[in-house]
Design a protein around this motif. Structure first.
Motif, mmCIF file in Angstrom:
data_model
loop_
_atom_site.group_PDB
_atom_site.id
_atom_site.type_symbol
_atom_site.label_atom_id
_atom_site.label_comp_id
_atom_site.label_asym_id
_atom_site.label_seq_id
_atom_site.Cartn_x
_atom_site.Cartn_y
_atom_site.Cartn_z
ATOM 1 N N ALA A 51 0.711 -1.134 0.007
ATOM 2 C CA ALA A 51 0.073 0.199 -0.036
ATOM 3 C C ALA A 51 0.935 1.212 0.176
ATOM 4 C CB ALA A 51 -0.878 -0.023 1.102
ATOM 5 N N THR A 52 1.901 1.487 -0.892
ATOM 6 C CA THR A 52 2.568 2.500 -1.083
ATOM 7 C C THR A 52 2.700 2.629 -2.667
ATOM 8 O OG1 THR A 52 4.732 3.453 -0.532
ATOM 9 C CG2 THR A 52 4.786 0.947 -1.102
ATOM 10 N N SER A 53 3.657 3.553 -3.053
ATOM 11 C CA SER A 53 3.747 3.725 -4.392
ATOM 12 C C SER A 53 5.390 3.374 -4.997
ATOM 13 C CB SER A 53 4.044 5.328 -4.405
ATOM 14 O OG SER A 53 5.101 6.005 -3.782
ATOM 15 N N VAL A 54 5.364 3.256 -6.354
ATOM 16 C CA VAL A 54 6.374 2.602 -6.827
ATOM 17 C C VAL A 54 7.740 3.516 -6.380
ATOM 18 C CG1 VAL A 54 7.630 2.395 -8.837
ATOM 19 C CG2 VAL A 54 5.395 1.341 -8.520
ATOM 20 N N ASP A 55 7.455 4.946 -6.492
ATOM 21 C CA ASP A 55 8.410 5.662 -6.181
ATOM 22 C C ASP A 55 8.929 5.794 -4.790
ATOM 23 O OD1 ASP A 55 8.393 7.104 -8.838
ATOM 24 O OD2 ASP A 55 6.954 8.815 -8.161
ATOM 25 N N TYR A 56 8.078 5.521 -3.797
ATOM 26 C CA TYR A 56 8.785 5.156 -2.534
ATOM 27 C C TYR A 56 9.608 4.127 -2.341
ATOM 28 C CZ TYR A 56 8.871 4.189 2.587
ATOM 29 O OH TYR A 56 9.552 3.931 3.686
ATOM 30 N N ILE A 57 9.162 2.997 -3.133
ATOM 31 C CA ILE A 57 10.045 2.030 -3.222
ATOM 32 C C ILE A 57 11.610 1.968 -3.815
ATOM 33 C CG2 ILE A 57 10.302 -0.621 -4.151
ATOM 34 C CD1 ILE A 57 7.295 -0.999 -3.861
ATOM 35 N N LEU A 58 11.195 2.869 -4.780
ATOM 36 C CA LEU A 58 12.479 3.046 -5.602
ATOM 37 C C LEU A 58 13.576 4.210 -4.798
ATOM 38 C CD1 LEU A 58 11.312 3.052 -9.128
ATOM 39 C CD2 LEU A 58 12.607 1.411 -8.180
ATOM 40 N N GLY A 59 12.755 4.926 -3.767
ATOM 41 C CA GLY A 59 13.633 5.904 -3.041
ATOM 42 C C GLY A 59 13.445 7.355 -3.758
ATOM 43 N N ARG A 60 12.435 7.561 -4.509
ATOM 44 C CA ARG A 60 12.324 8.972 -5.253
ATOM 45 C C ARG A 60 11.570 9.638 -4.323
ATOM 46 N NH1 ARG A 60 12.380 8.520 -11.475
ATOM 47 N NH2 ARG A 60 11.322 10.362 -11.092
ATOM 48 N N THR A 61 11.006 9.172 -3.306
ATOM 49 C CA THR A 61 10.161 10.255 -2.501
ATOM 50 C C THR A 61 10.372 9.406 -1.163
ATOM 51 O OG1 THR A 61 8.089 11.237 -2.252
ATOM 52 C CG2 THR A 61 7.865 8.842 -3.146
ATOM 53 N N ASP A 62 9.942 10.165 -0.109
ATOM 54 C CA ASP A 62 10.031 9.699 1.358
ATOM 55 C C ASP A 62 8.489 9.661 1.729
ATOM 56 O OD1 ASP A 62 12.509 9.395 1.513
ATOM 57 O OD2 ASP A 62 12.993 11.497 2.201
ATOM 58 N N ILE A 63 7.466 9.966 1.137
ATOM 59 C CA ILE A 63 6.096 9.800 1.195
ATOM 60 C C ILE A 63 5.895 8.327 1.050
ATOM 61 C CG2 ILE A 63 3.713 10.700 0.830
ATOM 62 C CD1 ILE A 63 5.259 13.306 -0.117
ATOM 63 N N GLN A 64 5.390 7.754 1.903
ATOM 64 C CA GLN A 64 4.919 6.232 1.984
ATOM 65 C C GLN A 64 3.506 6.041 1.446
ATOM 66 O OE1 GLN A 64 5.958 4.237 5.492
ATOM 67 N NE2 GLN A 64 5.952 2.142 4.547
ATOM 68 N N GLU A 65 2.504 6.889 1.756
ATOM 69 C CA GLU A 65 1.155 6.754 1.092
ATOM 70 C C GLU A 65 1.252 6.728 -0.223
ATOM 71 O OE1 GLU A 65 2.083 9.552 3.285
ATOM 72 O OE2 GLU A 65 1.489 8.416 4.804
ATOM 73 N N PRO A 66 0.233 5.731 -0.825
ATOM 74 C CA PRO A 66 0.116 5.625 -2.344
ATOM 75 C C PRO A 66 -0.414 6.857 -2.927
ATOM 76 C CG PRO A 66 -1.380 4.226 -1.041
ATOM 77 C CD PRO A 66 -0.616 4.890 0.219
ATOM 78 N N TYR A 67 -0.121 7.018 -4.244
ATOM 79 C CA TYR A 67 -1.168 8.188 -4.782
ATOM 80 C C TYR A 67 -2.468 8.097 -4.906
ATOM 81 C CZ TYR A 67 3.783 8.982 -6.530
ATOM 82 O OH TYR A 67 4.961 9.489 -6.589
ATOM 83 N N LYS A 68 -3.193 8.909 -5.214
ATOM 84 C CA LYS A 68 -4.585 9.012 -5.155
ATOM 85 C C LYS A 68 -5.046 8.519 -6.553
ATOM 86 C CE LYS A 68 -5.146 11.893 -1.218
ATOM 87 N NZ LYS A 68 -5.604 13.117 -0.570
#
Length: 68
Positions: A51-68
């Protein structure tokens, strides 16, 4: 990539995530150590599972919530 951190934060083992992704444990281990590139489809499946974003997994953002 943060896949190891997510796995450990959720008290899972490599074999657990490998089973979710339908890959061998050794293959998943290579994704974690970046010896093998993770396919986009599996990356998306991990993002959905955690329940996160691909960007979070890749380290491109520190926001763990998924995109809307």
């Amino acid at each position: 990539m943060r896949i190891r951190d997510l796995q450990e934060d959720n008290d899972l083992k490599q074999r657990d995530i490998a089973a979710i992704l339908n890959v061998k444990q050794n293959t998943y281990s290579q994704y974690e150590t970046e010896k093998r590139e993770i396919p986009i489809a599996l990356l998306c499946r991990l993002a959905d599972y955690y329940a996160t974003s691909v960007d979070y997994i890749l380290g491109r953002t520190d926001i763990q919530e998924p995109y809307k």
